[in-house]
Design an enzyme around this catalytic site. Structure first.
Site, PDB file in Angstrom:
ATOM      1  N   ILE A  94       4.049   3.996   6.433  1.00  0.00           N
ATOM      2  CA  ILE A  94       3.348   3.940   5.139  1.00  0.00           C
ATOM      3  C   ILE A  94       2.053   4.749   5.154  1.00  0.00           C
ATOM      4  CG2 ILE A  94       2.365   2.418   3.368  1.00  0.00           C
ATOM      5  CD1 ILE A  94       5.348   1.917   3.739  1.00  0.00           C
TER       6      ILE A  94
ATOM      7  N   ARG B 236     -11.588   0.472  -2.601  1.00  0.00           N
ATOM      8  CA  ARG B 236     -10.767   1.391  -3.379  1.00  0.00           C
ATOM      9  C   ARG B 236      -9.917   0.656  -4.419  1.00  0.00           C
ATOM     10  NH1 ARG B 236      -8.723   4.830  -1.255  1.00  0.00           N
ATOM     11  NH2 ARG B 236      -6.776   4.845  -2.406  1.00  0.00           N
TER      12      ARG B 236
ATOM     13  N   ARG C 133      -4.986   8.196   1.112  1.00  0.00           N
ATOM     14  CA  ARG C 133      -4.744   7.220   0.036  1.00  0.00           C
ATOM     15  C   ARG C 133      -5.090   7.774  -1.349  1.00  0.00           C
ATOM     16  NH1 ARG C 133      -6.537   1.402   1.841  1.00  0.00           N
ATOM     17  NH2 ARG C 133      -4.966   0.837   0.310  1.00  0.00           N
TER      18      ARG C 133
ATOM     19  N   ARG D 218     -13.582  -8.812   4.743  1.00  0.00           N
ATOM     20  CA  ARG D 218     -13.049  -8.304   3.475  1.00  0.00           C
ATOM     21  C   ARG D 218     -11.819  -9.098   3.062  1.00  0.00           C
ATOM     22  NH1 ARG D 218     -12.800  -1.950   2.841  1.00  0.00           N
ATOM     23  NH2 ARG D 218     -11.974  -2.797   0.913  1.00  0.00           N
TER      24      ARG D 218
ATOM     25  N   ASP E 259       0.698  -4.104   6.623  1.00  0.00           N
ATOM     26  CA  ASP E 259      -0.532  -4.892   6.818  1.00  0.00           C
ATOM     27  C   ASP E 259      -0.423  -5.867   7.974  1.00  0.00           C
ATOM     28  OD1 ASP E 259      -1.461  -5.170   3.289  1.00  0.00           O
ATOM     29  OD2 ASP E 259      -1.531  -3.532   4.725  1.00  0.00           O
TER      30      ASP E 259
ATOM     31  N   LYS F 210      -5.548 -12.079  -1.145  1.00  0.00           N
ATOM     32  CA  LYS F 210      -6.513 -11.040  -1.567  1.00  0.00           C
ATOM     33  C   LYS F 210      -5.819 -10.025  -2.476  1.00  0.00           C
ATOM     34  CE  LYS F 210      -7.397  -7.455   1.247  1.00  0.00           C
ATOM     35  NZ  LYS F 210      -7.216  -6.120   0.664  1.00  0.00           N
ATOM     36  N   ASN F 211      -4.628  -9.577  -2.075  1.00  0.00           N
ATOM     37  CA  ASN F 211      -3.977  -8.474  -2.787  1.00  0.00           C
ATOM     38  C   ASN F 211      -3.250  -8.904  -4.051  1.00  0.00           C
ATOM     39  OD1 ASN F 211      -5.054  -6.779  -0.927  1.00  0.00           O
ATOM     40  ND2 ASN F 211      -3.176  -6.487   0.244  1.00  0.00           N
TER      41      ASN F 211
ATOM     42  N   CYS G 151      -9.876   6.354   3.313  1.00  0.00           N
ATOM     43  CA  CYS G 151     -10.433   5.251   4.095  1.00  0.00           C
ATOM     44  C   CYS G 151      -9.931   5.436   5.529  1.00  0.00           C
ATOM     45  CB  CYS G 151     -10.029   3.914   3.504  1.00  0.00           C
ATOM     46  SG  CYS G 151      -8.354   3.447   3.897  1.00  0.00           S
TER      47      CYS G 151
HETATM   48  C1  EPZ Z   1      -1.745  -1.850  -1.277  1.00  0.00           C
HETATM   49  O1  EPZ Z   1      -2.508  -0.660  -1.171  1.00  0.00           O
HETATM   50  C2  EPZ Z   1      -2.516  -2.914  -0.503  1.00  0.00           C
HETATM   51  N1  EPZ Z   1      -3.816  -3.118  -1.131  1.00  0.00           N
HETATM   52  C3  EPZ Z   1      -2.669  -2.468   0.954  1.00  0.00           C
HETATM   53  O2  EPZ Z   1      -3.324  -3.524   1.647  1.00  0.00           O
HETATM   54  C4  EPZ Z   1      -1.278  -2.264   1.552  1.00  0.00           C
HETATM   55  O3  EPZ Z   1      -1.404  -1.788   2.865  1.00  0.00           O
HETATM   56  C5  EPZ Z   1      -0.501  -1.250   0.697  1.00  0.00           C
HETATM   57  O4  EPZ Z   1      -0.456  -1.685  -0.671  1.00  0.00           O
HETATM   58  C6  EPZ Z   1       0.933  -1.081   1.184  1.00  0.00           C
HETATM   59  O5  EPZ Z   1       1.582  -2.301   1.160  1.00  0.00           O
HETATM   60  C7  EPZ Z   1      -3.894  -3.846  -2.270  1.00  0.00           C
HETATM   61  O6  EPZ Z   1      -2.905  -4.325  -2.800  1.00  0.00           O
HETATM   62  C8  EPZ Z   1      -5.266  -4.035  -2.859  1.00  0.00           C
HETATM   63  P1  EPZ Z   1       0.289   2.028  -1.883  1.00  0.00           P
HETATM   64  P2  EPZ Z   1      -2.136   0.613  -2.100  1.00  0.00           P
HETATM   65  O7  EPZ Z   1      -0.150   2.690  -3.144  1.00  0.00           O
HETATM   66  O8  EPZ Z   1      -1.603   0.145  -3.395  1.00  0.00           O
HETATM   67  C9  EPZ Z   1       0.837   6.654  -0.970  1.00  0.00           C
HETATM   68  C10 EPZ Z   1      -4.885  -4.474   3.104  1.00  0.00           C
HETATM   69  O9  EPZ Z   1      -5.010  -4.353   4.331  1.00  0.00           O
HETATM   70  N2  EPZ Z   1       0.316   6.873  -2.338  1.00  0.00           N
HETATM   71  O10 EPZ Z   1       1.420   1.057  -1.934  1.00  0.00           O
HETATM   72  O11 EPZ Z   1      -3.314   1.513  -2.092  1.00  0.00           O
HETATM   73  C11 EPZ Z   1      -0.208   6.041  -0.056  1.00  0.00           C
HETATM   74  O12 EPZ Z   1      -1.040   7.045   0.505  1.00  0.00           O
HETATM   75  C12 EPZ Z   1      -4.604  -3.252   2.262  1.00  0.00           C
HETATM   76  O13 EPZ Z   1      -4.943  -5.555   2.472  1.00  0.00           O
HETATM   77  C13 EPZ Z   1       0.213   8.176  -2.819  1.00  0.00           C
HETATM   78  O14 EPZ Z   1       0.526   9.140  -2.127  1.00  0.00           O
HETATM   79  O15 EPZ Z   1      -0.963   1.276  -1.260  1.00  0.00           O
HETATM   80  C14 EPZ Z   1       0.642   5.348   0.977  1.00  0.00           C
HETATM   81  O16 EPZ Z   1       1.079   6.303   1.922  1.00  0.00           O
HETATM   82  C15 EPZ Z   1      -4.611  -1.971   3.078  1.00  0.00           C
HETATM   83  N3  EPZ Z   1      -0.260   8.367  -4.081  1.00  0.00           N
HETATM   84  C16 EPZ Z   1       1.858   4.865   0.171  1.00  0.00           C
HETATM   85  O17 EPZ Z   1       1.870   5.662  -1.025  1.00  0.00           O
HETATM   86  C17 EPZ Z   1      -0.615   7.307  -4.889  1.00  0.00           C
HETATM   87  O18 EPZ Z   1      -1.020   7.538  -6.050  1.00  0.00           O
HETATM   88  C18 EPZ Z   1       1.810   3.389  -0.242  1.00  0.00           C
HETATM   89  O19 EPZ Z   1       0.535   3.155  -0.781  1.00  0.00           O
HETATM   90  C19 EPZ Z   1      -0.511   5.994  -4.375  1.00  0.00           C
HETATM   91  C20 EPZ Z   1      -0.024   5.804  -3.098  1.00  0.00           C
END
Ligand code: EPZ
Length: 419
Positions: free
Chosen positions: A326, A92, A121, A398, A304, A22-23, A116
């Site tokens: 995370i 998102r 996020r 999803r 995840d 998916k990702n 969410c």
């Molecule tokens: C990706 O989300 C995945 N989704 C998530 O999978 C996964 O949990 C996550 O990466 C971490 O591995 C997809 O790839 C579609 P991040 P993403 O930006 O990119 C903070 C699932 O279950 N952050 O790596 O949104 C954030 O809040 C989903 O399949 C900021 O502060 O995650 C988090 O604490 C859930 N500002 C950390 O960084 C930003 O601009 C990592 O988030 C971006 C992120």
């Protein structure tokens, strides 16, 4: 709404094939917007989230057709550059169209994704990165407007913490920027590598795959491409954990064992028999020992898989400590597991799980709250004694393709009924 009914206490046996990731499918589908023409993507899972991404792309003017797990997309005539609130609020990851639209049109208007269940996020890293590339971003009535006067210009983009979709968005925006872009503290998840391979196949010049230091030499334009989505490592890990929880002997096929280094280590520490083949895992349930985990960016333990691993530790011998580093609210599954009799204490970002005997954890009526929490409840229900009903399973749909059918084939007594 639908719910799952599971009769627990049965071992899983046989073979299961994982679907495309998916990702990886979400960013790779979005990347087709960069180059007009006919794209072909293989191994695209048919999920609620991939259907949402295709809907967002349709609103932008893309046309597509699915033939089994192959998707044909034509992005020649983009008729818009706006991703509407009603779609973005359901997924998102729709923000992944920002980078491609900036590269293609120099403009995008995307609804800010709300928070969410698992956390706020924000997308501040994404927006700051675009601004480094010369993009102006403004926030008006819940929408981000991003525009650039002439061309995007290469620059240095530094991520405070690695962001998977943040790295993907900046990569997609920078491929046709004037000059070179350096991305520091980039996410190293395999899905980012899958995207880099696709963009380079389209004519981009990206170096540093799998590292936290990426170099992008801007090129004039990209061409449409045929490529394949990588196997879903989180689905793979979910089935590995399910077999360990129920006992049994399962071969998980069509996966990439090199994508789960941390989980394999932890499963072995827990006493689970797990062997990696070329593109498969063989997992045999055994006695279960408690093991501690701390979620980290790749190649650390994936956040995840945290909820699924916690369900497993409820049945292990001893005490397990789980740190979620995370996301700030990724313990929504705890209250539901406690309703089944699990002994879990939460203190901030730390959960302490005291394992119990199988017969002490019983089926119950529980509610799914987010995608991976629902997988955690399925695993607990498969291993527990008695019947479990899981409501709100749209969360599960999803990110897991045909999970009910795949588990039935492995001998699980699981059915989906309309609530
Ligand atoms: C990706 O989300 C995945 N989704 C998530 O999978 C996964 O949990 C996550 O990466 C971490 O591995 C997809 O790839 C579609 P991040 P993403 O930006 O990119 C903070 C699932 O279950 N952050 O790596 O949104 C954030 O809040 C989903 O399949 C900021 O502060 O995650 C988090 O604490 C859930 N500002 C950390 O960084 C930003 O601009 C990592 O988030 C971006 C992120």
């Amino acid at each position: 709404m639908d719910k799952l009914i599971i009769e627990g206490g049965r071992e899983l046996h046989g073979k299961v094939t994982v679907s495309g990731a998916k990702n990886a499918a979400l960013p790779l589908l979005a990347a087709t917007l960069i180059a007009p023409g006919d794209h072909i993507l293989h191994n695209v899972p048919d999920l609620r989230d991939t259907r949402t991404m295709l809907k967002v792309m349709e609103t932008l003017g893309a046309v597509w057709e699915r033939n089994g797990t192959t998707i044909w997309v034509n992005t020649t005539n983009l008729t818009g550059a706006e991703a509407p609130y009603e779609l973005v609020k359901t997924m998102r990851a729709s923000v992944l169209v920002l980078g491609p639209l900036l590269a293609r049109e120099g403009y995008a208007r995307v609804s800010l994704p709300g928070g969410c269940a698992i956390g706020a996020r924000p997308i501040n890293f994404h927006l700051r990165g675009f601004e480094q590339l010369g993009v102006e971003t403004t926030l008006t009535s819940g929408y981000v407007e991003a525009s650039v006067k002439e061309n995007l210009r290469g620059s240095v983009v530094y991520f405070d913490t690695p962001s998977v979709t943040g790295t993907e968005n900046i990569l997609m925006a920078s491929v046709t920027a004037k000059g070179t872009t350096i991305i520091k503290n980039a996410a190293r998840e395999p899905e980012v590598g899958n995207l880099i391979d696709m963009l380079n196949l389209m004519g981009a010049e990206i170096m540093g795959r799998d590292s936290d230091f990426l170099t992008v030499n801007g090129v004039d334009n990209l061409k449409p491409v045929e490529t394949t989505i990588m196997p879903d490592r989180i689905e793979t890990g979910t089935y590995i954990i399910a077999v360990a929880a129920t006992g049994g002997d399962v071969e998980i096929e069509g996966c990439n064992p090199s994508h789960l280094p941390s989980l394999v280590e932890k499963m072995r520490n827990a006493g689970v028999h797990i062997e990696a083949g070329e593109s498969s895992f063989t997992v045999k349930g055994n006695g279960l020992r408690s093991v501690d985990i701390r979620t980290m960016p790749y190649p650390g333990f994936p956040t995840d898989l945290q909820a699924q691993f916690m369900a497993l530790m409820c049945f292990a011998e001893g005490v397990s400590v789980i740190h979620e580093t995370i996301f700030e609210n990724r313990f929504m599954h705890v209250a539901e597991l406690q309703r089944m009799g699990a002994d879990i204490k939460v203190d901030g970002a730390t959960a302490i799980i005291k394992g119990k005997k199988r017969e002490e954890i019983c089926g119950a009526q529980v509610m799914a709250t987010d995608l991976r929490a629902s997988a955690s409840l399925v695993i607990a229900a498969l291993a527990a004694q008695g019947k479990t009903e899981i409501s709100r399973i749209y969360h599960l749909e999803r990110g897991y393709e045909n999970m009910v059918e795949k588990l039935q084939k492995l001998g699980a007594v699981i059915n989906k009924v309309r609530e």
